[in-house]
Design an enzyme around this catalytic site. Structure first.
Site, short mmCIF file in Angstrom:
data_model
loop_
_atom_site.label_atom_id
_atom_site.label_comp_id
_atom_site.label_asym_id
_atom_site.label_seq_id
_atom_site.Cartn_x
_atom_site.Cartn_y
_atom_site.Cartn_z
CB SER A 140 -0.76 0.26 1.19
OG SER A 140 -0.72 1.48 1.36
CE1 TYR A 153 -4.02 -2.75 5.40
CE2 TYR A 153 -3.53 -0.48 4.69
CZ TYR A 153 -3.96 -1.43 4.14
OH TYR A 153 -4.46 -1.55 3.07
CE LYS A 157 -1.41 -3.79 3.05
NZ LYS A 157 -1.80 -5.31 2.50
P1 NAP Z 1 -11.47 -6.02 0.75
O1 NAP Z 1 -12.68 -5.81 -0.28
O2 NAP Z 1 -11.96 -6.09 1.82
O3 NAP Z 1 -11.74 -7.90 0.29
C1 NAP Z 1 -10.55 -8.63 1.36
C2 NAP Z 1 -10.22 -9.77 0.97
O4 NAP Z 1 -9.18 -9.79 1.53
C3 NAP Z 1 -11.76 -11.09 0.69
O5 NAP Z 1 -12.02 -11.68 -0.09
C4 NAP Z 1 -11.65 -11.59 2.48
O6 NAP Z 1 -12.45 -12.82 2.63
C5 NAP Z 1 -10.10 -11.52 2.61
N1 NAP Z 1 -9.30 -11.61 3.33
C6 NAP Z 1 -9.40 -11.08 4.17
N2 NAP Z 1 -8.20 -12.05 5.93
C7 NAP Z 1 -8.67 -12.80 5.34
C8 NAP Z 1 -8.08 -13.91 6.00
N3 NAP Z 1 -7.31 -13.71 7.21
N4 NAP Z 1 -7.36 -14.96 5.62
C9 NAP Z 1 -8.22 -15.41 4.01
N5 NAP Z 1 -8.54 -13.91 3.46
C10 NAP Z 1 -8.56 -13.01 3.48
O7 NAP Z 1 -10.52 -6.23 0.57
P2 NAP Z 1 -9.75 -5.11 -0.64
O8 NAP Z 1 -9.52 -3.43 -0.46
O9 NAP Z 1 -9.83 -5.15 -1.75
O10 NAP Z 1 -8.49 -4.93 -0.06
C11 NAP Z 1 -7.40 -6.39 -0.65
C12 NAP Z 1 -5.30 -5.92 -0.67
O11 NAP Z 1 -5.76 -4.38 -0.88
C13 NAP Z 1 -5.55 -5.94 0.48
O12 NAP Z 1 -4.37 -6.42 0.94
C14 NAP Z 1 -5.50 -4.01 1.27
O13 NAP Z 1 -4.27 -4.02 2.49
C15 NAP Z 1 -4.26 -3.32 0.04
N6 NAP Z 1 -4.78 -2.45 -0.31
C16 NAP Z 1 -6.57 -1.72 -0.58
C17 NAP Z 1 -6.50 -0.56 -0.65
C18 NAP Z 1 -7.97 0.28 -0.97
O14 NAP Z 1 -7.64 1.41 -0.96
N7 NAP Z 1 -9.07 -0.80 -1.24
C19 NAP Z 1 -5.13 0.39 -0.61
C20 NAP Z 1 -4.17 -0.58 -0.74
C21 NAP Z 1 -4.01 -1.66 -0.42
P3 NAP Z 1 -13.85 -12.78 2.42
O15 NAP Z 1 -14.69 -11.84 1.37
O16 NAP Z 1 -14.42 -14.43 2.97
O17 NAP Z 1 -14.03 -11.88 3.85
#
Ligand code: NAP
Length: 241
Positions: A140, A153, A157
């Site tokens: 991130s 976090y 990251k």
């Molecule tokens: P999200 O929509 O909240 O989706 C999270 C995903 O991770 C879901 O598939 C969830 O499964 C799974 N998950 C959570 N905890 C888990 C665990 N303990 N074991 C296995 N699976 C798990 O998140 P997102 O925004 O797509 O983010 C995805 C990645 O990108 C993350 O690493 C996040 O930190 C990173 N990121 C996101 C952003 C942003 O702005 N969104 C920015 C920078 C980085 P379930 O569906 O079963 O709950």
């Protein structure tokens, strides 16, 4: 059956789902992992299969080494090989540092950082035998710059970036490339409760990112390049320049 296989952790929703679909469009069979949302995982599997490749969903907690070992061996049993791993699963538990509980610290470090250690180790074993493979870790921008209210976090990251660079150095001679993507603010369930309008002033492209913006970067690093390793690609619309 296609010849190549990709694993995407946290592939049921959001960025992981988009990465899984993008890799499927590139012809990969896909194993997605998820934590508990079976409905979303089943829908993603169906959408991937509709693209003409094989897919399956595996429910296991990436922060639990025993569950990961079992999950990866089940994936290997079905698919036979692993060419791409996207360490994407992640959570947030935000709060100011002085009020942060040890529980929220551990949950975020274990789910975002230790998970990449647990998942990558058995996967790299397979890739070393194959003498090829590509790993993309989902970092991130806050792992690069820090962020108020996200000590846990940001540390996780940033840790992923250190892991990425070290694995790139250790595994390059085995034909395995390891890179990271550092998204900015992306429209997903993770950011839906944030007041993101206040960030727009700082984003050069004046919009939040969409999950496809990240998926294209992941596919570029995992599939389209052969000579890029140890890099962190910021995909943030110019938030950090
Ligand atoms: P999200 O929509 O909240 O989706 C999270 C995903 O991770 C879901 O598939 C969830 O499964 C799974 N998950 C959570 N905890 C888990 C665990 N303990 N074991 C296995 N699976 C798990 O998140 P997102 O925004 O797509 O983010 C995805 C990645 O990108 C993350 O690493 C996040 O930190 C990173 N990121 C996101 C952003 C942003 O702005 N969104 C920015 C920078 C980085 P379930 O569906 O079963 O709950």
């Amino acid at each position: 059956m296609s010849e190549k296989v990709a694993i995407v952790t946290g592939g049921s929703r959001g960025i992981g789902r988009a990465c899984a679909l993008e890799l499927a469009r590139a012809g990969y069979d896909i194993a997605i992992n998820y934590a508990g949302n079976s409905e979303a995982a089943e829908k993603t599997v169906a959408d991937i299969k509709a693209l003409g490749v094989d897919a399956a969903a595996y429910k296991f907690d990436v922060s639990n080494k025993e569950q990961v070992d079992k999950g990866i061996s089940e994936i290997l049993e079905k698919f036979g090989r692993i060419d791409v791993l996207v360490n994407n699963a992640g959570i947030t538990r935000d709060g100011l540092f002085m009020r942060m509980s040890a529980e929220n610290w551990d949950a975020v470090i274990n789910t975002n950082l230790s998970s990449a250690f647990y998942v990558s180790q058995p996967v790299v074993k397979v890739m070393m035998r194959q003498r090829s493979g590509a790993i993309v870790n989902m970092s991130s921008v806050v792992g690069v710059s820090g962020n108020v209210g996200q000590a846990n976090y940001s540390a996780a990251k940033a840790g992923l970036i250190g892991l990425t660079k070290t694995l790139a150095k250790e595994l390059g001679s085995r034909g395995i490339r390891v890179n990271a993507v550092a998204p900015g603010f992306i429209n997903t369930d993770m950011t839906k409760d944030l007041d993101t309008s206040k960030f727009l002033d700082f984003i050069s492209l004046k919009r939040l990112g969409e999950v496809e913006d990240i998926a294209k970067a992941v596919k570029f690093l995992a599939v389209d390049t052969d000579y890029v390793t140890g890099q962190v690609l910021e995909v943030d619309g110019g938030l950090i320049i």
